[in-house]
Scaffold this motif. Sequence first.
Motif, PDB file in Angstrom:
ATOM      1  N   TRP A 173       0.823  -1.227   0.006  1.00  0.00           N
ATOM      2  CA  TRP A 173      -0.017   0.047  -0.002  1.00  0.00           C
ATOM      3  C   TRP A 173       0.789   1.222   0.010  1.00  0.00           C
ATOM      4  O   TRP A 173       0.453   2.063  -0.762  1.00  0.00           O
ATOM      5  N   LEU A 174       1.989   1.263   0.844  1.00  0.00           N
ATOM      6  CA  LEU A 174       2.858   2.317   0.842  1.00  0.00           C
ATOM      7  C   LEU A 174       3.338   2.672  -0.557  1.00  0.00           C
ATOM      8  O   LEU A 174       3.575   4.048  -0.978  1.00  0.00           O
ATOM      9  N   ARG A 175       3.965   1.679  -1.231  1.00  0.00           N
ATOM     10  CA  ARG A 175       4.422   1.885  -2.626  1.00  0.00           C
ATOM     11  C   ARG A 175       3.525   2.210  -3.741  1.00  0.00           C
ATOM     12  O   ARG A 175       3.956   3.190  -4.313  1.00  0.00           O
ATOM     13  N   GLU A 176       2.318   1.562  -3.530  1.00  0.00           N
ATOM     14  CA  GLU A 176       1.407   1.614  -4.917  1.00  0.00           C
ATOM     15  C   GLU A 176       0.565   2.615  -4.478  1.00  0.00           C
ATOM     16  O   GLU A 176      -0.248   3.199  -5.495  1.00  0.00           O
ATOM     17  N   GLN A 177      -0.180   3.076  -3.382  1.00  0.00           N
ATOM     18  CA  GLN A 177      -1.199   3.908  -3.113  1.00  0.00           C
ATOM     19  C   GLN A 177      -0.613   5.332  -2.378  1.00  0.00           C
ATOM     20  O   GLN A 177      -1.004   6.325  -2.862  1.00  0.00           O
ATOM     21  N   ALA A 178       0.070   5.050  -1.426  1.00  0.00           N
ATOM     22  CA  ALA A 178       0.763   6.435  -0.910  1.00  0.00           C
ATOM     23  C   ALA A 178       1.917   7.042  -1.673  1.00  0.00           C
ATOM     24  O   ALA A 178       2.365   8.166  -1.529  1.00  0.00           O
ATOM     25  N   GLY A 179       2.499   6.272  -2.527  1.00  0.00           N
ATOM     26  CA  GLY A 179       3.450   7.049  -3.442  1.00  0.00           C
ATOM     27  C   GLY A 179       4.848   7.025  -2.892  1.00  0.00           C
ATOM     28  O   GLY A 179       5.778   7.791  -3.052  1.00  0.00           O
ATOM     29  N   VAL A 180       5.007   5.870  -2.015  1.00  0.00           N
ATOM     30  CA  VAL A 180       6.458   6.012  -1.152  1.00  0.00           C
ATOM     31  C   VAL A 180       7.398   5.293  -2.117  1.00  0.00           C
ATOM     32  O   VAL A 180       7.113   4.308  -2.768  1.00  0.00           O
ATOM     33  N   GLU A 181       8.900   5.888  -2.176  1.00  0.00           N
ATOM     34  CA  GLU A 181       9.827   5.448  -2.947  1.00  0.00           C
ATOM     35  C   GLU A 181      10.652   4.288  -2.167  1.00  0.00           C
ATOM     36  O   GLU A 181      11.118   3.488  -2.439  1.00  0.00           O
TER      37      GLU A 181
END
Length: 372
Positions: free
Chosen positions: A93-101
Amino acid sequence: MVREFVGLPSPAIGRAGAGGHPCQGIYHRPAGQAPTTAFIASHYNVDFSEHYLASYLAERGYGFLGWNTRFRGNEANFLLDHALAEIGVGVRWLREQAGVERVVLLGNSGGGSLMAAYHSQAVEPNVTPVTGMRPLAALDDLPPGDLFVALAAHSGRPEVLTAWLDPSVTDERDPLSVDPALDPFNPGNGPPYSADFQLRYRGAQRERNDRITDWALAELDALDGTRARDKLFLLARNWADLRMIDPSIEPSDRRPNWCYLGEPVKANYGVFGVGMVSTLRTWLSMWSLRTSQCIAAPHLARIAVPSLVVHATADACVYDSDARRIFDAVGAADKTLEFIKADHYLLEPDGARDQAADLIAAWVADRSLAGS
């Protein structure tokens, strides 16, 4: 600061019939920003959705997902492979929805070995189901972390329980049974405790863990062919680490004769504590020295990403040796060990949480500048 509730299905059981999502947490971030680096923290049992460092790290420009698997408050039924798959839901979720790299895996307290196991499984699948359970496909496709932080972390679930076990129990069905020669609260034994007593005591703790494992395996065999697949049992007296009572063993800034639940003798004969209610399979999955995959060292060895270990020197039940064992076991070439004078939850002294947040934030920022 923005606090966003995140609720998602579990790859193991989907969504609850009543509507609730088994995987739940709160994403903290600075208002008006979409951080490219975020932390995720989870635990075997404790609710981390409002983790005490979440707001501190959000104030320093980072995202922080306090994340719970379906085992929050449900330690008795814990299954490591299912928990890791559900942590993967939060990382994804962090990578795909929150835009976290960049994702920082924060292993706090008991969560230290859990987050280490998560990254270990993500980079080199190794965790297997408990005997009699089906493999979980989601376990083989976990997104790894980019950085790892162990904060006031225990060295592993089976290790910490065994270090806390009272080996003077002579009958697991009787919480008052006691062998005076091993009783840590018998004044004739100490404190202070002799080197010989400590050696016998530690050996007897391991023997108690092994006896319970033998019993659990035999009980599972006895259930074969019956209508039951598992059963619950109780574990008495598990606040009896000699270091809790005797401050001369591994001296530190901790309060003497004290544990997380107060005076060890009262806690030890009380009804609250880790592992006190368990199923046979949960014992084998989480608590057994012989069969558990929650032992930290093999997982830590698979961590090659930059790693930070922070030890709180006034912690009542995590000791210097725990922090150094974690640090030594981490496989990363870029690893750092830091100490802060604070208790386990960084409540004392005033400012300890700010100090820890500054330390962790600066370390992460340095890795960003270094291109890690």
